[in-house]
Design an enzyme around this catalytic site. Structure first.
Site, PDB file in Angstrom:
ATOM      1  N   ALA A  62       7.762  24.787  -4.475  1.00  0.00           N
ATOM      2  CA  ALA A  62       7.089  24.034  -3.821  1.00  0.00           C
ATOM      3  C   ALA A  62       5.682  24.066  -4.486  1.00  0.00           C
ATOM      4  O   ALA A  62       5.178  25.107  -5.204  1.00  0.00           O
ATOM      5  CB  ALA A  62       6.948  24.418  -2.349  1.00  0.00           C
ATOM      6  N   GLY A 101      11.674  26.156  -4.360  1.00  0.00           N
ATOM      7  CA  GLY A 101      12.144  24.653  -3.810  1.00  0.00           C
ATOM      8  C   GLY A 101      12.769  24.228  -5.207  1.00  0.00           C
ATOM      9  O   GLY A 101      13.339  23.224  -4.863  1.00  0.00           O
ATOM     10  N   GLU A 104      16.170  25.091  -5.111  1.00  0.00           N
ATOM     11  CA  GLU A 104      16.711  24.543  -4.098  1.00  0.00           C
ATOM     12  C   GLU A 104      16.996  23.283  -4.258  1.00  0.00           C
ATOM     13  O   GLU A 104      18.183  22.647  -3.768  1.00  0.00           O
ATOM     14  CB  GLU A 104      15.841  24.855  -2.731  1.00  0.00           C
ATOM     15  CG  GLU A 104      15.723  26.172  -2.092  1.00  0.00           C
ATOM     16  CD  GLU A 104      14.948  26.207  -1.259  1.00  0.00           C
ATOM     17  OE1 GLU A 104      13.453  26.008  -1.425  1.00  0.00           O
ATOM     18  OE2 GLU A 104      15.069  26.495  -0.049  1.00  0.00           O
ATOM     19  N   GLU A 124      10.500  33.291  -2.864  1.00  0.00           N
ATOM     20  CA  GLU A 124       9.616  33.086  -1.945  1.00  0.00           C
ATOM     21  C   GLU A 124       9.023  34.450  -1.189  1.00  0.00           C
ATOM     22  O   GLU A 124       7.942  34.458  -0.610  1.00  0.00           O
ATOM     23  CB  GLU A 124      10.219  32.215  -0.947  1.00  0.00           C
ATOM     24  CG  GLU A 124      10.318  30.711  -0.927  1.00  0.00           C
ATOM     25  CD  GLU A 124      11.517  30.409  -2.129  1.00  0.00           C
ATOM     26  OE1 GLU A 124      12.162  31.392  -2.798  1.00  0.00           O
ATOM     27  OE2 GLU A 124      12.118  29.176  -2.178  1.00  0.00           O
TER      28      GLU A 124
HETATM   29  C1  3H9 Z   1       8.900  27.368  -2.370  1.00  0.00           C
HETATM   30  O1  3H9 Z   1       9.154  26.926  -3.286  1.00  0.00           O
HETATM   31  C2  3H9 Z   1       8.815  27.374  -0.855  1.00  0.00           C
HETATM   32  C3  3H9 Z   1      10.326  26.531  -0.664  1.00  0.00           C
HETATM   33  O2  3H9 Z   1      11.443  27.431  -0.598  1.00  0.00           O
HETATM   34  C4  3H9 Z   1      10.222  25.704   0.757  1.00  0.00           C
HETATM   35  C5  3H9 Z   1       9.325  24.636   0.847  1.00  0.00           C
HETATM   36  C6  3H9 Z   1       9.567  23.893   1.986  1.00  0.00           C
HETATM   37  N1  3H9 Z   1       2.467  25.709  -6.943  1.00  0.00           N
HETATM   38  O3  3H9 Z   1       1.968  31.646 -13.676  1.00  0.00           O
HETATM   39  P1  3H9 Z   1       1.428  30.778 -14.648  1.00  0.00           P
HETATM   40  C7  3H9 Z   1       0.151  27.193 -11.453  1.00  0.00           C
HETATM   41  S1  3H9 Z   1       7.506  28.583  -2.420  1.00  0.00           S
HETATM   42  C8  3H9 Z   1       1.354  25.273  -7.650  1.00  0.00           C
HETATM   43  O4  3H9 Z   1       0.146  31.269 -15.293  1.00  0.00           O
HETATM   44  P2  3H9 Z   1       3.490  31.462 -16.320  1.00  0.00           P
HETATM   45  C9  3H9 Z   1      -0.571  28.611 -11.598  1.00  0.00           C
HETATM   46  O5  3H9 Z   1      -1.710  28.606 -10.287  1.00  0.00           O
HETATM   47  C10 3H9 Z   1       7.309  28.666  -4.124  1.00  0.00           C
HETATM   48  N2  3H9 Z   1       0.893  25.788  -8.609  1.00  0.00           N
HETATM   49  O6  3H9 Z   1       2.329  30.459 -15.780  1.00  0.00           O
HETATM   50  C11 3H9 Z   1      -1.265  28.055 -12.979  1.00  0.00           C
HETATM   51  O7  3H9 Z   1      -2.361  27.507 -12.632  1.00  0.00           O
HETATM   52  P3  3H9 Z   1      -3.924  27.682 -13.466  1.00  0.00           P
HETATM   53  C12 3H9 Z   1       8.329  29.402  -5.196  1.00  0.00           C
HETATM   54  C13 3H9 Z   1       1.547  26.594  -9.337  1.00  0.00           C
HETATM   55  O8  3H9 Z   1       4.039  30.595 -17.332  1.00  0.00           O
HETATM   56  C14 3H9 Z   1      -0.279  27.343 -13.856  1.00  0.00           C
HETATM   57  O9  3H9 Z   1       0.549  26.969 -12.663  1.00  0.00           O
HETATM   58  N3  3H9 Z   1       8.064  29.400  -6.437  1.00  0.00           N
HETATM   59  C15 3H9 Z   1       2.810  26.915  -9.050  1.00  0.00           C
HETATM   60  O10 3H9 Z   1       2.978  32.660 -16.688  1.00  0.00           O
HETATM   61  C16 3H9 Z   1       0.508  28.527 -14.715  1.00  0.00           C
HETATM   62  O11 3H9 Z   1       1.095  29.276 -13.876  1.00  0.00           O
HETATM   63  C17 3H9 Z   1       7.190  30.355  -6.897  1.00  0.00           C
HETATM   64  O12 3H9 Z   1       6.885  31.066  -6.214  1.00  0.00           O
HETATM   65  C18 3H9 Z   1       3.281  26.448  -7.836  1.00  0.00           C
HETATM   66  N4  3H9 Z   1       4.485  26.644  -7.434  1.00  0.00           N
HETATM   67  O13 3H9 Z   1       4.558  31.397 -15.129  1.00  0.00           O
HETATM   68  C19 3H9 Z   1       6.876  30.290  -8.473  1.00  0.00           C
HETATM   69  N5  3H9 Z   1       3.411  28.072  -9.776  1.00  0.00           N
HETATM   70  O14 3H9 Z   1      -3.344  27.444 -14.862  1.00  0.00           O
HETATM   71  C20 3H9 Z   1       5.574  30.773  -8.788  1.00  0.00           C
HETATM   72  C21 3H9 Z   1       2.628  28.034 -10.668  1.00  0.00           C
HETATM   73  O15 3H9 Z   1      -4.717  26.714 -12.610  1.00  0.00           O
HETATM   74  N6  3H9 Z   1       5.156  30.438 -10.246  1.00  0.00           N
HETATM   75  N7  3H9 Z   1       1.302  27.130 -10.460  1.00  0.00           N
HETATM   76  O16 3H9 Z   1      -4.236  28.995 -13.277  1.00  0.00           O
HETATM   77  C22 3H9 Z   1       5.536  31.292 -11.060  1.00  0.00           C
HETATM   78  O17 3H9 Z   1       6.407  32.473 -10.908  1.00  0.00           O
HETATM   79  C23 3H9 Z   1       5.019  31.218 -12.512  1.00  0.00           C
HETATM   80  O18 3H9 Z   1       3.786  30.383 -12.529  1.00  0.00           O
HETATM   81  C24 3H9 Z   1       6.102  30.556 -13.378  1.00  0.00           C
HETATM   82  C25 3H9 Z   1       5.363  30.279 -14.882  1.00  0.00           C
HETATM   83  C26 3H9 Z   1       6.999  31.750 -13.697  1.00  0.00           C
HETATM   84  C27 3H9 Z   1       6.543  29.244 -12.956  1.00  0.00           C
END
Ligand code: 3H9
Length: 653
Positions: A62, A101, A104, A124
């Site tokens: 999400a 998400g 999902e 999450e």
């Molecule tokens: C969810 O899904 C809830 C659902 O179950 C239900 C909903 C109803 N959103 O980490 P990086 C940005 S909860 C917005 O440096 P990497 C991040 O801030 C979500 N922005 O890259 C950064 O921005 P900036 C569950 C996001 O290659 C840029 O992307 N998912 C999101 O080292 C690059 O990120 C997670 O918890 C996001 N979801 O790692 C996954 N994700 O450049 C969270 C990232 O401006 N994300 N950004 O600073 C991660 O674990 C890592 O970002 C990922 C990439 C592994 C994907």
């Protein structure tokens, strides 16, 4: 504005492509685009649908930036129900990290394929949440109760192959993902393969006692956290209720988590950590120096841990010690640490051997002539550090980065002994350095921009969370620790016992109470540091009287078997009446009347001590931003992530 989701027909397969850089997060526009595309695919002449993502990853979740803001339809759970209800086979094609998400979404598809390099997960819990778009209901139907609980409670992503092993992925595709997914879609159509909806499957048999078992474990391991317990309840609902009812339970529990201060704190830390890597005023175009080899001076616990951090990232390290004996000791610490990691199943024997093979040793500084970066990690003696930097200046090649791992000393004064202060920087690792994630990067007055940019990028490569600090005594973290420690001592003299202070802080969420931390670090360290200070610098004697008495009684902390506590052979602390008497006597001598102190007062005064110093650090420009201070305390000092860090917590109050 063009949609981040495109739809086109390729040989009668409807291809939905999500293109929302950087991580294809499910923003409102993506959700709307997916809804429009699946609606179109349902109506057109396509025989099957493939959901695919452009860029470096499948949907990573999400859009966390939308959390806490007014909701805009379509909601993700409804969208995923619509995808699952599609009367044509829907195939999700995964690469990169399909998380939260995003995964999902894949679970709502009827078939899932992935590149071997893909990872999937439901992280999450790390944001104080649970999977809230059907993940807690669909996963157990495919992978069973236990595997699902493990996936949700740890939040750790797993490789596609492992996900295939537990039934979450159907097919691994080598080569081009989209070509492979299209070919598979056509094959499924020609076989007349059934539409497999995970919501319609039965949860495989499980032992009903598993839920209470997890609740018991989590009550200890995730003390005070809401999300892990709610995850267990959501999976229990999946196992015992029809799908729609389970989905309603998941929704209720998800919203409770979402509205909790815990999730707000953890979401703050998610963005704070990423923000910390950015240096104000430093352009993205700042050049970086290559760092393909590293020298570490000092083979103690710290030097060994630092060497391992680089070797683990594939960078060769030369360790320098003053004698063969000291060098062998240093290398054998490294050896032991790797053997321990293998034993605990953290890394394979081959990987450990390869990393170990990257660390060599020497007693001659000439071995550092060609390295790109040197990190000095000897004990905190400013004169010794200056002597080492004079030697480094003489032997290192031009352009080599010269770093000190000092925890307190003046980086500018160290840089000043060299003819190249622009190449000097502080890299303050936390012990054990191969495990702790925090790295304070200390920018000296003359540190060159490209040196700073290089070290910040390198931190990411060695999987550290880097925070920039200016020069001051103790930088961000240890400087804040001083008033925290002093307030702890005052609380003891005023009437609290060591175990009351520790348990109040631990119940509040600190990984370890302050007195157990002092015992672990060694009380003699502070004692020695005080010896070098004037009375004025030492401050109020009340703030160090008790630890001085302990050291003078030979109680140095864990290493001598006693300090504020006594320790058994397993390092288990037990309160000691002798210490209580010592505190009482010291209070009398200092004219302090002891009284009952509440746990709330302990927490309030200790956290305020951190926050007050944090505020000064911010005002003086030592930290770039308040959230950087939060990152330091979460990753370096065991501050509870669910409180969002001291500065965030103070703002919330
Ligand atoms: C969810 O899904 C809830 C659902 O179950 C239900 C909903 C109803 N959103 O980490 P990086 C940005 S909860 C917005 O440096 P990497 C991040 O801030 C979500 N922005 O890259 C950064 O921005 P900036 C569950 C996001 O290659 C840029 O992307 N998912 C999101 O080292 C690059 O990120 C997670 O918890 C996001 N979801 O790692 C996954 N994700 O450049 C969270 C990232 O401006 N994300 N950004 O600073 C991660 O674990 C890592 O970002 C990922 C990439 C592994 C994907």
């Amino acid at each position: 504005m063009s949609s981040p989701v495109q739809y086109e027909l390729q040989d009668n397969i409807g291809v939905i492509t999500v293109d929302n850089p950087p991580v294809n997060a499910l923003s409102q526009a993506v959700r709307q685009g997916l809804l429009d595309a699946i609606t179109q695919a349902t109506r057109d002449e396509s025989d099957a649908v493939v959901i695919f993502c452009a860029g470096r990853t499948f949907i990573a979740g999400a859009d966390i930036k939308e959390f806490g803001k007014p909701f805009k339809a379509p909601g993700l759970p409804d969208l995923l129900n619509t995808i699952e209800a599609c009367p044509k086979p829907v195939i999700a094609a995964l690469h990169g990290t399909a998380l939260g998400g995003g995964f999902e979404t894949a679970l709502a598809a009827h078939y899932r394929c992935a590149l071997p390099s893909a990872k999937v997960g439901l992280p999450e819990v790390k944001l104080g949440l649970l999977p809230g778009a059907g993940g807690t209901q669909r996963t157990p139907r495919l992978a069973g109760v236990k595997a699902s609980l493990d996936l949700f409670v740890s939040g750790a992503p797993i490789p596609a192959g492992q996900a295939q092993g537990i039934g979450l992925i159907d097919k691994i595709i080598d080569g081009d993902l989209l070509d492979g997914a299209l070919a598979w879609a056509k094959a499924l159509v020609s076989e007349n393969a059934p539409i497999r909806r995970s919501s319609e499957q039965a949860v495989p048999d499980y032992d009903p006692s598993i839920f209470d078992e997890y609740r018991r474990t989590l009550a200890k391991r995730a003390r005070g956290q809401m999300a892990p317990g709610h995850i267990v309840s959501a999976v229990e609902a999946a196992a015992t209720l029809p799908f729609d009812e389970g989905l309603a339970v998941e929704r209720r529990l998800f919203m409770e988590c979402m509205q909790s201060p815990q999730s707000a704190g953890m979401r703050h830390i998610f963005f704070a950590e990423r923000q910390a890597s950015k240096v104000d005023g430093l352009s993205k175009a700042t050049p970086r120096r290559p760092v393909d080899s590293v020298g570490v001076i000092g083979g103690g616990t710290m030097g060994g841990g630092i060497a391992m951090s680089f070797a683990n990232a594939g960078i060769p390290v030369t360790m320098i010690e003053i004698s063969d004996e000291a060098l062998q000791r240093g290398l054998s610490i490294v050896e032991r640490n790797y053997a321990g990691s293998v034993k605990r199943g953290k890394i394979s024997e081959e990987k450990a051997a390869a990393c170990r093979g990257l660390i060599s040793g020497s007693t001659d500084y000439a071995a550092l002539a060609d390295v790109d970066l040197v990190i000095e990690a000897v004990f905190e003696d400013p004169d010794l550090k200056k002597k080492i930097f004079t030697q480094l200046d003489a032997v290192c090649k031009p352009g080599a980065i010269l770093a000190t791992n000092t925890s307190y000393q003046d980086v500018d004064a160290i840089a000043a002994v060299t003819a190249r202060p622009e190449d000097v920087i502080g890299m303050h690792f936390f012990s054990p350095a191969h495990i702790m994630k925090l790295l304070e990067v200390v920018r000296g007055e003359k540190t060159a921009d490209d040196v700073l940019a290089t070290v910040m990028a390198l931190a990411k490569k060695i999987r550290k969370v880097a925070v920039v600090s200016g020069v001051c005594y103790g930088f961000i973290g240890n400087r804040m620790l001083r008033p925290y420690g002093k307030t702890t001592q005052l609380l003891l003299l005023e009437g609290a016992s060591p175990q009351q202070v520790d348990s109040a802080m631990e119940n509040w969420g600190m990984a370890m109470g302050p007195l157990r931390v002092f015992d672990l670090a060694g009380l003699d360290i502070g004692y020695k540091a005080r010896e070098a200070l004037s009375n004025e610098q030492k401050g109020d004697p009340k703030t160090y009287r008790v630890p001085d008495l302990l050291v003078e009684a030979g109680r140095l902390g864990q290493k001598s078997g006693s300090g504020f506590y006594v320790y058994d052979e397993n390092r288990k602390p037990t309160p000691d009446p002798v210490v209580d008497e010592m505190i009482q006597k010291a209070a009398e001598e200092l004219g302090i009347e002891r009284r009952e102190i509440s746990d709330d007062e302990i927490v309030d005064r200790l956290v305020s001590a951190l926050v007050d110093e944090g505020r000064k650090i911010l005002e003086e420009g030592i930290a770039q931003r308040s959230s950087d201070i939060d990152v330091v305390y979460i990753y370096g000092y065991g501050f509870p992530a669910s409180r969002g860090g001291p500065m965030f917590y103070a703002d919330q109050q």
